[in-house]
Design a protein around this motif. Structure first.
Motif, mmCIF file in Angstrom:
data_model
loop_
_atom_site.group_PDB
_atom_site.id
_atom_site.type_symbol
_atom_site.label_atom_id
_atom_site.label_comp_id
_atom_site.label_asym_id
_atom_site.label_seq_id
_atom_site.Cartn_x
_atom_site.Cartn_y
_atom_site.Cartn_z
ATOM 1 N N THR A 1 -6.643 -7.524 0.962
ATOM 2 C CA THR A 1 -4.990 -7.782 1.626
ATOM 3 C C THR A 1 -5.670 -9.045 2.407
ATOM 4 O OG1 THR A 1 -4.501 -6.000 1.979
ATOM 5 C CG2 THR A 1 -2.750 -7.697 3.168
ATOM 6 N N HIS A 2 -6.386 -9.245 3.374
ATOM 7 C CA HIS A 2 -6.416 -10.716 3.612
ATOM 8 C C HIS A 2 -7.365 -11.629 3.076
ATOM 9 C CE1 HIS A 2 -5.556 -10.417 7.650
ATOM 10 N NE2 HIS A 2 -4.934 -8.708 7.161
ATOM 11 N N ALA B 1 1.096 -1.415 -0.203
ATOM 12 C CA ALA B 1 0.263 -0.124 0.071
ATOM 13 C C ALA B 1 1.163 1.596 -0.188
ATOM 14 C CB ALA B 1 -0.865 0.213 1.056
ATOM 15 N N ARG C 1 -4.448 -12.633 0.764
ATOM 16 C CA ARG C 1 -3.791 -13.906 1.849
ATOM 17 C C ARG C 1 -4.449 -15.065 1.813
ATOM 18 N NH1 ARG C 1 -1.632 -10.907 7.361
ATOM 19 N NH2 ARG C 1 -0.668 -8.879 6.018
ATOM 20 N N ARG D 1 5.352 2.114 11.385
ATOM 21 C CA ARG D 1 4.858 1.151 11.200
ATOM 22 C C ARG D 1 3.405 1.890 11.243
ATOM 23 N NH1 ARG D 1 1.384 -4.533 12.717
ATOM 24 N NH2 ARG D 1 -0.392 -3.801 11.185
ATOM 25 N N THR D 2 3.237 2.192 9.315
ATOM 26 C CA THR D 2 2.419 3.576 8.725
ATOM 27 C C THR D 2 1.146 3.147 8.593
ATOM 28 O OG1 THR D 2 3.980 4.470 8.899
ATOM 29 C CG2 THR D 2 2.068 5.658 7.411
ATOM 30 N N LEU E 1 -1.891 2.342 5.773
ATOM 31 C CA LEU E 1 -2.479 3.396 4.982
ATOM 32 C C LEU E 1 -3.819 3.073 4.057
ATOM 33 C CD1 LEU E 1 0.722 3.588 2.964
ATOM 34 C CD2 LEU E 1 -0.236 5.823 3.465
ATOM 35 N N SER E 2 -3.854 1.742 4.513
ATOM 36 C CA SER E 2 -4.961 0.559 4.019
ATOM 37 C C SER E 2 -6.383 0.683 4.264
ATOM 38 C CB SER E 2 -4.824 -0.138 4.024
ATOM 39 O OG SER E 2 -3.703 -0.977 3.139
ATOM 40 N N ASP F 1 7.314 -3.924 12.205
ATOM 41 C CA ASP F 1 5.617 -3.554 11.906
ATOM 42 C C ASP F 1 4.824 -4.740 13.075
ATOM 43 O OD1 ASP F 1 5.669 -1.988 10.077
ATOM 44 O OD2 ASP F 1 4.557 -2.870 8.502
ATOM 45 N N GLU G 1 4.922 -8.706 0.598
ATOM 46 C CA GLU G 1 4.144 -7.679 1.256
ATOM 47 C C GLU G 1 4.902 -6.697 1.499
ATOM 48 O OE1 GLU G 1 1.052 -7.662 4.025
ATOM 49 O OE2 GLU G 1 -0.473 -9.233 3.092
ATOM 50 N N ARG H 1 -6.768 -13.580 8.205
ATOM 51 C CA ARG H 1 -8.084 -13.582 8.832
ATOM 52 C C ARG H 1 -9.469 -13.545 7.945
ATOM 53 N NH1 ARG H 1 -4.247 -10.342 11.043
ATOM 54 N NH2 ARG H 1 -4.920 -8.083 10.989
ATOM 55 N N PRO I 1 4.478 -7.896 12.487
ATOM 56 C CA PRO I 1 2.905 -7.998 11.454
ATOM 57 C C PRO I 1 2.104 -9.789 12.223
ATOM 58 C CG PRO I 1 4.499 -8.550 10.082
ATOM 59 C CD PRO I 1 5.486 -8.037 11.155
ATOM 60 N N SER I 2 1.332 -9.697 12.002
ATOM 61 C CA SER I 2 0.221 -11.053 12.330
ATOM 62 C C SER I 2 0.695 -12.230 11.454
ATOM 63 C CB SER I 2 -0.759 -10.761 12.329
ATOM 64 O OG SER I 2 -1.477 -9.840 13.287
ATOM 65 N N LEU I 3 0.699 -12.045 10.363
ATOM 66 C CA LEU I 3 1.041 -12.927 8.723
ATOM 67 C C LEU I 3 0.569 -13.855 8.667
ATOM 68 C CD1 LEU I 3 4.635 -12.494 9.120
ATOM 69 C CD2 LEU I 3 3.461 -11.078 7.860
HETATM 70 N N1 HJL Z 1 -2.061 -3.331 2.527
HETATM 71 C C1 HJL Z 1 -0.994 -3.329 3.620
HETATM 72 N N2 HJL Z 1 -1.327 -2.087 3.767
HETATM 73 C C2 HJL Z 1 -1.083 -0.572 4.917
HETATM 74 O O1 HJL Z 1 -1.411 0.469 4.976
HETATM 75 C C3 HJL Z 1 0.198 -1.188 5.415
HETATM 76 N N3 HJL Z 1 1.117 -0.630 6.713
HETATM 77 C C4 HJL Z 1 0.998 -2.962 5.251
HETATM 78 N N4 HJL Z 1 1.977 -3.334 5.602
HETATM 79 C C5 HJL Z 1 2.694 -4.879 5.200
HETATM 80 C C6 HJL Z 1 2.909 -5.243 6.144
HETATM 81 O O2 HJL Z 1 3.442 -6.422 5.850
HETATM 82 C C7 HJL Z 1 2.089 -5.636 7.695
HETATM 83 O O3 HJL Z 1 3.079 -5.594 8.446
HETATM 84 C C8 HJL Z 1 0.940 -6.152 7.485
HETATM 85 O O4 HJL Z 1 0.173 -5.378 6.713
HETATM 86 C C9 HJL Z 1 0.785 -6.128 9.511
HETATM 87 O O5 HJL Z 1 -1.265 -6.989 9.194
HETATM 88 P P1 HJL Z 1 -0.534 -8.284 9.993
HETATM 89 O O6 HJL Z 1 -0.651 -7.328 10.976
HETATM 90 O O7 HJL Z 1 -0.393 -9.548 9.427
HETATM 91 O O8 HJL Z 1 -2.282 -8.270 9.394
HETATM 92 N N5 HJL Z 1 0.035 -3.373 4.381
#
Ligand code: HJL
Ligand code: NAD
Length: 268
Positions: free
Chosen positions: A64-65, A38, A68, A52-53, A55-56, A84, A197, A91, A86-88
């Motif tokens: 995105t999910h 994004a 996935r 961590r920002t 945007l989506s 971030d 990603e 969901r 992230p959960s990765l």
């Molecule tokens: N599509 C998207 N929009 C965003 O605004 C953003 N910041 C990310 N960033 C991608 C990166 O991989 C993030 O770490 C995951 O989007 C975290 O998402 P989860 O916690 O796994 O659900 N991706």
């Protein structure tokens, strides 16, 4: 309760041509690769390195999910894993869309910077809400950390795919693995489709390797992050001493999801 909504049938129809395709996978010794991120209207993916920002909006987060749910693995670089946490996981609630065994998180971390045990992805896996992450290392880290070979869920990548830690291939650079080799290693581990990603280093590299990327899905958020952000801008390219475009998409389609635009295409 999940923060992810289901997509409309029109949204699904828009994305369908860009989803992993069994025919394409069987012809290559690598997984189907979807590159997705994004960005802002000034081409940025975060306010500053390591921040961590979001945007989506909610609709593109659901998208995105949904993506996935159609892949067997998800990969981020260690810069993103650290920034971030992230959960990765996946969901998306329509269970029939999700791969039966769920989505495998993969973190590209050649020099072992990521705290795997302390990560959200590992915690979610222990709660049964995702699979345990795999961490990709350069084979040569074994020279410096021989004990890591004893730990589980680490993939060692050499110059030509997966490397057995005892096989002695120490020729791969410690910080810069070939993407062809990384993807081959994941294929050798049974991964047939992967969503990549980010972050910026990973995206900028892969945009220059159209032969390794099957689909590109970009969320464009209606905001400008301003100077000092992390940009998606691949390295400058020249041909016969003349500057040329670094990368370009073909077979493009656009669709609005909430306040965001989504651009899909394939690299030329
Ligand atoms: N599509 C998207 N929009 C965003 O605004 C953003 N910041 C990310 N960033 C991608 C990166 O991989 C993030 O770490 C995951 O989007 C975290 O998402 P989860 O916690 O796994 O659900 N991706
Ligand atoms: N908006 C989005 O969609 C989005 C997505 C992901 C990350 N981000 C943001 O991007 C920033 C992180 O980007 P970044 O560029 O610092 O980190 P990154 O996630 O691209 O990770 C970079 C690291 O990955 C490893 N790596 C990358 N390519 C490699 C290769 N070919 N071989 C071996 N190792 C390799 C290296 O250790 C490198 O330092 C964070 O601020 C994060 O929030 C935004």
């Amino acid at each position: 309760m999940s923060d992810i909504d289901q997509l409309s049938t029109e949204d699904e129809a828009f994305l369908r041509p860009y989803l992993p395709d069994d025919d394409a996978i069987s012809k290559k010794e690598r997984p189907f690769v979807t590159l997705t991120y994004a960005c802002s209207l000034d081409g940025m993916i975060s306010l500053s390195p390591g921040v961590r920002t979001t945007l989506s909006g909610p609709e593109t987060k659901s998208m995105t999910h949904y993506l996935r749910a159609h892949h067997e693995a998800i990969l981020v670089g260690v810069g993103t894993a650290i920034a971030d946490d992230p959960s990765l996981n996946c969901r998306y609630s329509r269970s029939s869309s999700c791969p039966p065994q769920g989505l495998r998180p993969v973190v590209l971390d050649p020099t072992m910077r990521w705290d795997v045990a302390g990560s959200k992805a590992t915690a979610l896996a222990s709660e049964g809400k995702g699979k345990a992450p795999w961490v990709v290392h350069a084979t040569s880290v074994l020279d410096q950390n021989p004990e890591v070979a004893e730990q589980a869920k680490r993939l060692f990548v050499g110059t030509d795919g997966l490397c057995d830690e005892h096989s002695g291939d120490r020729t791969a650079s410690i910080s810069r693995l070939e993407w062809r080799s990384i993807l081959k290693a994941l294929y050798q581990k049974g991964i047939r489709s992967i969503m990549i990603e980010g972050g910026a280093t990973v995206i900028n590299d892969l945009l220059l390797q159209p032969e390794l990327v099957d689909s590109v899905v970009v969320t464009i958020a209606p905001t400008w992050l301003g100077e000092g952000g992390v940009t998606v801008t691949p390295a400058q390219q020249t041909r016969d001493g003349v500057r040329v475009n670094a990368a370009r998409l073909k077979e493009t389609s656009w669709r609005q999801f909430g306040q965001d635009a989504v651009l899909c295409g394939r690299l030329e």
